[in-house]
Design a protein around this motif. Structure first.
Motif, PDB file in Angstrom:
ATOM      1  N   PRO A  83     -35.212  26.194 -41.127  1.00 37.11           N
ATOM      2  CA  PRO A  83     -34.844  27.475 -41.753  1.00 37.11           C
ATOM      3  C   PRO A  83     -33.365  27.796 -41.577  1.00 37.11           C
ATOM      4  O   PRO A  83     -32.732  28.363 -42.478  1.00 37.11           O
ATOM      5  CB  PRO A  83     -35.728  28.486 -41.006  1.00 37.11           C
ATOM      6  CG  PRO A  83     -36.900  27.690 -40.539  1.00 37.11           C
ATOM      7  CD  PRO A  83     -36.347  26.336 -40.211  1.00 37.11           C
ATOM      8  N   ARG A  86     -31.482  26.045 -44.172  1.00 37.59           N
ATOM      9  CA  ARG A  86     -31.671  26.663 -45.494  1.00 37.59           C
ATOM     10  C   ARG A  86     -30.894  27.965 -45.639  1.00 37.59           C
ATOM     11  O   ARG A  86     -30.517  28.345 -46.744  1.00 37.59           O
ATOM     12  CB  ARG A  86     -33.159  26.916 -45.751  1.00 37.59           C
ATOM     13  CG  ARG A  86     -33.982  25.636 -45.828  1.00 37.59           C
ATOM     14  CD  ARG A  86     -35.290  25.855 -46.554  1.00 37.59           C
ATOM     15  NE  ARG A  86     -36.200  26.703 -45.823  1.00 37.59           N
ATOM     16  CZ  ARG A  86     -37.141  26.261 -44.996  1.00 37.59           C
ATOM     17  NH1 ARG A  86     -37.281  24.964 -44.779  1.00 37.59           N
ATOM     18  NH2 ARG A  86     -37.938  27.098 -44.377  1.00 37.59           N
ATOM     19  N   ARG A  87     -30.669  28.669 -44.541  1.00 35.16           N
ATOM     20  CA  ARG A  87     -29.944  29.936 -44.714  1.00 35.16           C
ATOM     21  C   ARG A  87     -28.443  29.792 -44.501  1.00 35.16           C
ATOM     22  O   ARG A  87     -27.684  30.630 -44.939  1.00 35.16           O
ATOM     23  CB  ARG A  87     -30.523  31.029 -43.817  1.00 35.16           C
ATOM     24  CG  ARG A  87     -30.362  30.860 -42.342  1.00 35.16           C
ATOM     25  CD  ARG A  87     -30.976  32.033 -41.599  1.00 35.16           C
ATOM     26  NE  ARG A  87     -30.936  31.805 -40.168  1.00 35.16           N
ATOM     27  CZ  ARG A  87     -31.933  31.325 -39.447  1.00 35.16           C
ATOM     28  NH1 ARG A  87     -33.074  31.031 -40.019  1.00 35.16           N
ATOM     29  NH2 ARG A  87     -31.804  31.149 -38.141  1.00 35.16           N
ATOM     30  N   ASN A  98     -37.245  34.193 -58.725  1.00 36.57           N
ATOM     31  CA  ASN A  98     -37.832  34.478 -57.406  1.00 36.57           C
ATOM     32  C   ASN A  98     -37.118  35.606 -56.666  1.00 36.57           C
ATOM     33  O   ASN A  98     -36.841  35.510 -55.468  1.00 36.57           O
ATOM     34  CB  ASN A  98     -37.861  33.221 -56.539  1.00 36.57           C
ATOM     35  CG  ASN A  98     -38.997  32.299 -56.940  1.00 36.57           C
ATOM     36  OD1 ASN A  98     -40.030  32.772 -57.418  1.00 36.57           O
ATOM     37  ND2 ASN A  98     -38.807  31.010 -56.778  1.00 36.57           N
ATOM     38  N   LEU A 100     -37.172  39.490 -55.151  1.00 35.22           N
ATOM     39  CA  LEU A 100     -38.215  40.352 -54.587  1.00 35.22           C
ATOM     40  C   LEU A 100     -38.289  41.601 -55.471  1.00 35.22           C
ATOM     41  O   LEU A 100     -37.340  42.376 -55.542  1.00 35.22           O
ATOM     42  CB  LEU A 100     -37.906  40.717 -53.136  1.00 35.22           C
ATOM     43  CG  LEU A 100     -37.619  39.540 -52.197  1.00 35.22           C
ATOM     44  CD1 LEU A 100     -37.603  40.002 -50.749  1.00 35.22           C
ATOM     45  CD2 LEU A 100     -38.636  38.429 -52.356  1.00 35.22           C
ATOM     46  N   ILE A 115     -31.268  38.079 -43.242  1.00 35.16           N
ATOM     47  CA  ILE A 115     -31.967  36.909 -42.678  1.00 35.16           C
ATOM     48  C   ILE A 115     -31.014  36.099 -41.801  1.00 35.16           C
ATOM     49  O   ILE A 115     -31.407  35.557 -40.769  1.00 35.16           O
ATOM     50  CB  ILE A 115     -32.532  36.035 -43.831  1.00 35.16           C
ATOM     51  CG1 ILE A 115     -33.751  36.726 -44.441  1.00 35.16           C
ATOM     52  CG2 ILE A 115     -32.884  34.636 -43.360  1.00 35.16           C
ATOM     53  CD1 ILE A 115     -34.235  36.104 -45.732  1.00 35.16           C
TER      54      ILE A 115
ATOM     55  N   GLU B 270     -43.351  35.933 -52.656  1.00 35.71           N
ATOM     56  CA  GLU B 270     -42.103  36.503 -52.146  1.00 35.71           C
ATOM     57  C   GLU B 270     -41.866  36.101 -50.697  1.00 35.71           C
ATOM     58  O   GLU B 270     -40.733  35.846 -50.296  1.00 35.71           O
ATOM     59  CB  GLU B 270     -42.121  38.028 -52.305  1.00 35.71           C
ATOM     60  CG  GLU B 270     -42.127  38.439 -53.774  1.00 35.71           C
ATOM     61  CD  GLU B 270     -41.818  39.905 -53.985  1.00 35.71           C
ATOM     62  OE1 GLU B 270     -41.763  40.646 -52.982  1.00 35.71           O
ATOM     63  OE2 GLU B 270     -41.631  40.296 -55.147  1.00 35.71           O
ATOM     64  N   VAL B 273     -40.556  32.745 -50.870  1.00 33.61           N
ATOM     65  CA  VAL B 273     -39.131  32.752 -51.226  1.00 33.61           C
ATOM     66  C   VAL B 273     -38.289  33.005 -49.978  1.00 33.61           C
ATOM     67  O   VAL B 273     -37.290  32.324 -49.715  1.00 33.61           O
ATOM     68  CB  VAL B 273     -38.841  33.835 -52.294  1.00 33.61           C
ATOM     69  CG1 VAL B 273     -37.348  34.007 -52.506  1.00 33.61           C
ATOM     70  CG2 VAL B 273     -39.531  33.490 -53.594  1.00 33.61           C
ATOM     71  N   LEU B 274     -38.717  33.999 -49.194  1.00 35.35           N
ATOM     72  CA  LEU B 274     -37.972  34.319 -47.970  1.00 35.35           C
ATOM     73  C   LEU B 274     -37.956  33.110 -47.038  1.00 35.35           C
ATOM     74  O   LEU B 274     -36.935  32.801 -46.419  1.00 35.35           O
ATOM     75  CB  LEU B 274     -38.588  35.530 -47.272  1.00 35.35           C
ATOM     76  CG  LEU B 274     -38.401  36.862 -48.003  1.00 35.35           C
ATOM     77  CD1 LEU B 274     -39.229  37.963 -47.335  1.00 35.35           C
ATOM     78  CD2 LEU B 274     -36.934  37.268 -48.036  1.00 35.35           C
ATOM     79  N   LYS B 275     -39.088  32.418 -46.957  1.00 32.33           N
ATOM     80  CA  LYS B 275     -39.126  31.207 -46.129  1.00 32.33           C
ATOM     81  C   LYS B 275     -38.161  30.161 -46.685  1.00 32.33           C
ATOM     82  O   LYS B 275     -37.432  29.522 -45.943  1.00 32.33           O
ATOM     83  CB  LYS B 275     -40.537  30.617 -46.123  1.00 32.33           C
ATOM     84  CG  LYS B 275     -41.447  31.182 -45.051  1.00 32.33           C
ATOM     85  CD  LYS B 275     -42.743  30.392 -45.028  1.00 32.33           C
ATOM     86  CE  LYS B 275     -43.496  30.633 -43.733  1.00 32.33           C
ATOM     87  NZ  LYS B 275     -44.733  29.844 -43.666  1.00 32.33           N
ATOM     88  N   ALA B 276     -38.191  30.008 -48.024  1.00 35.11           N
ATOM     89  CA  ALA B 276     -37.359  28.993 -48.651  1.00 35.11           C
ATOM     90  C   ALA B 276     -35.873  29.260 -48.450  1.00 35.11           C
ATOM     91  O   ALA B 276     -35.085  28.330 -48.296  1.00 35.11           O
ATOM     92  CB  ALA B 276     -37.677  28.915 -50.144  1.00 35.11           C
ATOM     93  N   ILE B 277     -35.490  30.539 -48.449  1.00 29.40           N
ATOM     94  CA  ILE B 277     -34.052  30.826 -48.285  1.00 29.40           C
ATOM     95  C   ILE B 277     -33.682  30.965 -46.808  1.00 29.40           C
ATOM     96  O   ILE B 277     -32.601  31.420 -46.474  1.00 29.40           O
ATOM     97  CB  ILE B 277     -33.589  32.051 -49.110  1.00 29.40           C
ATOM     98  CG1 ILE B 277     -34.249  33.342 -48.619  1.00 29.40           C
ATOM     99  CG2 ILE B 277     -33.849  31.826 -50.588  1.00 29.40           C
ATOM    100  CD1 ILE B 277     -33.697  34.601 -49.307  1.00 29.40           C
ATOM    101  N   GLY B 278     -34.602  30.565 -45.951  1.00 29.24           N
ATOM    102  CA  GLY B 278     -34.232  30.405 -44.541  1.00 29.24           C
ATOM    103  C   GLY B 278     -34.695  31.483 -43.587  1.00 29.24           C
ATOM    104  O   GLY B 278     -34.232  31.518 -42.435  1.00 29.24           O
ATOM    105  N   ALA B 279     -35.595  32.373 -44.031  1.00 23.77           N
ATOM    106  CA  ALA B 279     -36.050  33.421 -43.100  1.00 23.77           C
ATOM    107  C   ALA B 279     -36.853  32.771 -41.965  1.00 23.77           C
ATOM    108  O   ALA B 279     -37.793  32.035 -42.230  1.00 23.77           O
ATOM    109  CB  ALA B 279     -36.916  34.429 -43.839  1.00 23.77           C
ATOM    110  N   PRO B 280     -36.464  33.035 -40.736  1.00 23.18           N
ATOM    111  CA  PRO B 280     -37.247  32.483 -39.628  1.00 23.18           C
ATOM    112  C   PRO B 280     -38.566  33.236 -39.489  1.00 23.18           C
ATOM    113  O   PRO B 280     -38.719  34.341 -40.012  1.00 23.18           O
ATOM    114  CB  PRO B 280     -36.347  32.733 -38.416  1.00 23.18           C
ATOM    115  CG  PRO B 280     -35.491  33.887 -38.788  1.00 23.18           C
ATOM    116  CD  PRO B 280     -35.335  33.848 -40.284  1.00 23.18           C
ATOM    117  N   PRO B 357     -43.279  27.129 -48.399  1.00 26.19           N
ATOM    118  CA  PRO B 357     -42.096  27.542 -49.172  1.00 26.19           C
ATOM    119  C   PRO B 357     -41.892  26.680 -50.416  1.00 26.19           C
ATOM    120  O   PRO B 357     -41.245  27.114 -51.368  1.00 26.19           O
ATOM    121  CB  PRO B 357     -40.940  27.383 -48.180  1.00 26.19           C
ATOM    122  CG  PRO B 357     -41.443  26.487 -47.105  1.00 26.19           C
ATOM    123  CD  PRO B 357     -42.924  26.682 -47.046  1.00 26.19           C
ATOM    124  N   VAL B 360     -42.521  27.916 -54.104  1.00 30.43           N
ATOM    125  CA  VAL B 360     -41.627  28.758 -54.919  1.00 30.43           C
ATOM    126  C   VAL B 360     -40.988  27.985 -56.060  1.00 30.43           C
ATOM    127  O   VAL B 360     -40.433  28.576 -56.972  1.00 30.43           O
ATOM    128  CB  VAL B 360     -40.511  29.412 -54.057  1.00 30.43           C
ATOM    129  CG1 VAL B 360     -41.114  30.300 -53.010  1.00 30.43           C
ATOM    130  CG2 VAL B 360     -39.612  28.363 -53.433  1.00 30.43           C
TER     131      VAL B 360
END
Lengths: 262, 363
Positions: A83, A86-87, A98, A100, A115, B270, B273-280, B357, B360
């Motif tokens: 993760p 990815r961020r 995608n 929210l 995040i 959603e 999506v948060l997981k995919a963009i790196g949310a821990p 993830p 998505v």
């Protein structure tokens, strides 16, 4: 390997299932992408484009091969560190945006910063600035659901760039857009990639995207079979044998605190 | 920080309102049961309001309401000789039943023969001859007000005072001691002796002296009688209270868990999506926890406010419904609801862990 190489994909394969039902979605793919470069990967549906993109973005693990982004070999990282890749290293733009739906345009970008640990005025200012660059200054407070498709994709692009990633990954970014909105997103993708020193890997069916690509590769049945440079997209050449990522990348990233020591 | 949890809940305002009301309902159920329990527990407090500090009874008496005691009136004179005793009050007490408006009413009647030397305050529970002092619940059940008359064991007594108290299982009435001796037929006997001690006298020393002086008796402080009474009343209800409180919390927890779970299933993409963009995981779990806590906190606040309102309304309409809503109980239920909300987020968190993830990328 060039000093500005950002992405190394080396002999990457992905097999889903096992035994008689095994499907090799990506087969021994190698490529290198430089800073400021837009690489377009084209191919028919089911050719493995999205699977390849998912592996580059650290969402799927390759069955074989290695992937390094900005000298960090992500294929050896533990589940807890992906993760963070990815961020911090990668920004995603998806075919269906995608966003929210319950959040405004500004909040959709802000949450990507949240995040990454950026919050308050700093996050709001950065999100506002990115959305203004994307020409959405009049749409900041609009709910994502109330934006047009082109506007949503521009918000998604701003979100992808929020944490200053080194690599932008776009999956069919113009597929759900009309020609005008598609052109605008392509222009932004090109400009932002070049101006901010990112690299971008775009997978798409859309031939219009050739215009913004520095390099066009073709993926068929999971294999990169042809490619070319901008203006010479039809000139096929085999892309293989990407150079070895610099050794000790994990150790170097540990030193600068990008990953937790294993 | 972007208030994602709040936004997720407000997307479906109707469901959010129903969830808050569901938790509020559970809190009302729990608090009303606890308040009733407190109300019952306080029933024995009236012993502490009577004059006198030490009770003398026949051996083996738990408290005047639950057991009978007979003592010779002569014991009063002997007890008065114990050092530290200022006055001895004979107490006549028994259950009496009488018909009224087609119903049989059962009341615990007491009469205190308070010596005039103790002053009017000590005689507050001793009505004049031919009259009766009853509690509010009995007054409502019997349909009488001050000045009205009650037929008690064949004698009409005038209601001179209605005191607070009473509940669905216990009502009290105070009679004049002269009337009670005639009505109860206990000439030469009394049921209890209540000792009024001189200021600074140690009740323990007086008790020891009394038991030595009067064989076959035992002593109790007013507080012991009150506690014994409360324990007898509440012990039978404790298990029921525990079960109802447990059900309340399970209902509340289930409402929160279902609401949060549904909100997450509906927005699984959603979260992907948060997981995919790196949310821990911690970021996502915090969103879930916030959603649960918002429902839990709002539901508790609404529930506590509704309980205050409901108990007041019930007290007016149903006098037997004696509740005591203590702030400490409300605070306890509020904290318990928070714990319930945290526990209820376990299932939704587990669901989030299973979101892939990679989903998505699907159009």
């Amino acid at each position: 390997m060039s000093a500005e190489s950002l992405l190394h994909v080396d002999g990457v394969s992905k097999t889903f299932g096992s035994g008689h039902t095994a499907v090799r979605a990506v087969d021994d793919v190698s490529l290198v992408t430089e800073s400021g470069e837009v690489t377009l990967i084209m191919g028919p549906s089911g050719s493995g484009k999205t699977t390849l993109l998912s592996m580059i973005g650290g969402i799927l693990r390759p069955t074989e091969g290695r992937i390094a982004i900005d000298s960090l070999e992500i294929t050896t990282l533990g589940r807890r560190n992906l993760p963070r890749v990815r961020r911090e290293l990668v920004g995603f733009v998806f075919q269906t945006f995608n966003l929210l739906e319950s959040l405004s345009a500004l909040e959709n970008v802000e949450i990507a910063l949240n995040i990454a640990g950026v919050s308050g005025a700093q996050a709001a200012d950065r999100a506002r600035s990115l959305l203004c660059e994307a020409g959405l200054e009049a749409r900041l407070a609009f709910n994502a659901a109330d934006l047009s498709a082109g506007e949503r994709q521009r918000v998604a692009l701003a979100r992808a760039l929020a944490n200053r990633p080194r690599l932008l990954l776009a999956d069919e970014p113009t597929a759900n857009l009309d020609s005008g909105a598609g052109r605008e997103v392509m222009r932004l993708l090109r400009e932002l990639t070049q101006s901010k020193g990112h690299a971008a890997v775009v997978v798409s069916h859309d031939p219009r995207l050739r215009r913004i690509a520095d390099r066009v590769l073709r993926l068929e049945d999971g294999r990169l079979s042809q490619g070319g440079h901008r203006g010479n997209a039809l000139h096929a050449h085999h892309v293989a044998g990407a150079s070895e990522p610099r050794g000790g990348v994990r150790q170097s990233l540990e030193r600068v605190g990008r990953v937790e020591p294993s | 920080m972007v208030p994602l949890a709040r936004r997720n809940l407000l997307v479906e305002k109707g469901r959010f309102a129903m969830s808050v009301l569901g938790v509020a309902f559970a809190v009302v159920l729990v608090l009303i049961v606890v308040s009733l329990y407190r109300g019952w527990s306080d029933v024995g407090r009236f012993y502490e309001n009577l004059p006198g500090q030490v009770w003398i009874s026949q051996t083996g008496t738990s408290d005047p309401f639950h057991s009978t005691s007979f003592l010779p009136l002569g014991d009063a004179r002997r007890a008065a000789a114990v050092a530290g005793v200022r006055a001895v009050i004979p107490v006549y007490a028994r259950h009496i039943a009488f018909g009224r408006q087609g119903h049989e009413l059962d009341v615990f009647a007491m009469a205190l023969a308070v010596p005039a030397s103790l002053g009017p305050r000590a005689r507050a529970y001793t009505p004049p001859r031919g009259s009766i002092d009853i509690d509010r619940v009995l007054a409502d059940q019997a349909g009488v007000r001050v000045g009205g008359r009650l037929d008690v064991l064949g004698r009409l007594l005038r209601v001179v005072r209605i005191h607070s108290g009473g509940n669905s299982i216990f009502q009290t009435a105070f009679l004049n001691p002269v009337d009670s001796r005639a009505l109860f037929g206990v000439d030469g006997l009394t049921n209890f002796l209540l000792l009024d001690l001189r200021p600074g006298t140690d009740p323990t020393g007086v008790s020891a002296a009394v038991m030595k002086l009067l064989p076959g008796t035992e002593t109790h402080t007013a507080q012991e009688f009150a506690t014994s009474f409360a324990n007898r009343v509440t012990s039978g209800f404790l298990a029921v209270v525990g079960v109802l409180v447990g059900i309340g919390f399970v209902v509340g927890g289930a409402v929160i868990a279902i609401t949060t779970y549904t909100a997450i299933v509906e927005r699984a993409r959603e979260f992907g999506v948060l997981k995919a963009i790196g949310a821990p995981g911690s970021f996502l779990y915090r969103v879930v926890l916030e959603q649960s806590l918002i429902v839990g906190v709002l539901g508790s606040v609404v529930g506590i406010a509704a309980t205050v309102l409901v108990t007041r309304l019930l007290r007016r309409g149903v006098p037997e419904f004696i509740t005591v809503l203590r702030p400490v109980d409300a605070a306890g239920v509020f904290l318990a609801a928070l714990v319930m909300a945290i526990a209820a987020s376990y299932v939704p968190v587990h669901r989030i862990e299973r979101i892939d993830p990679a989903e998505v990328f699907r159009p």
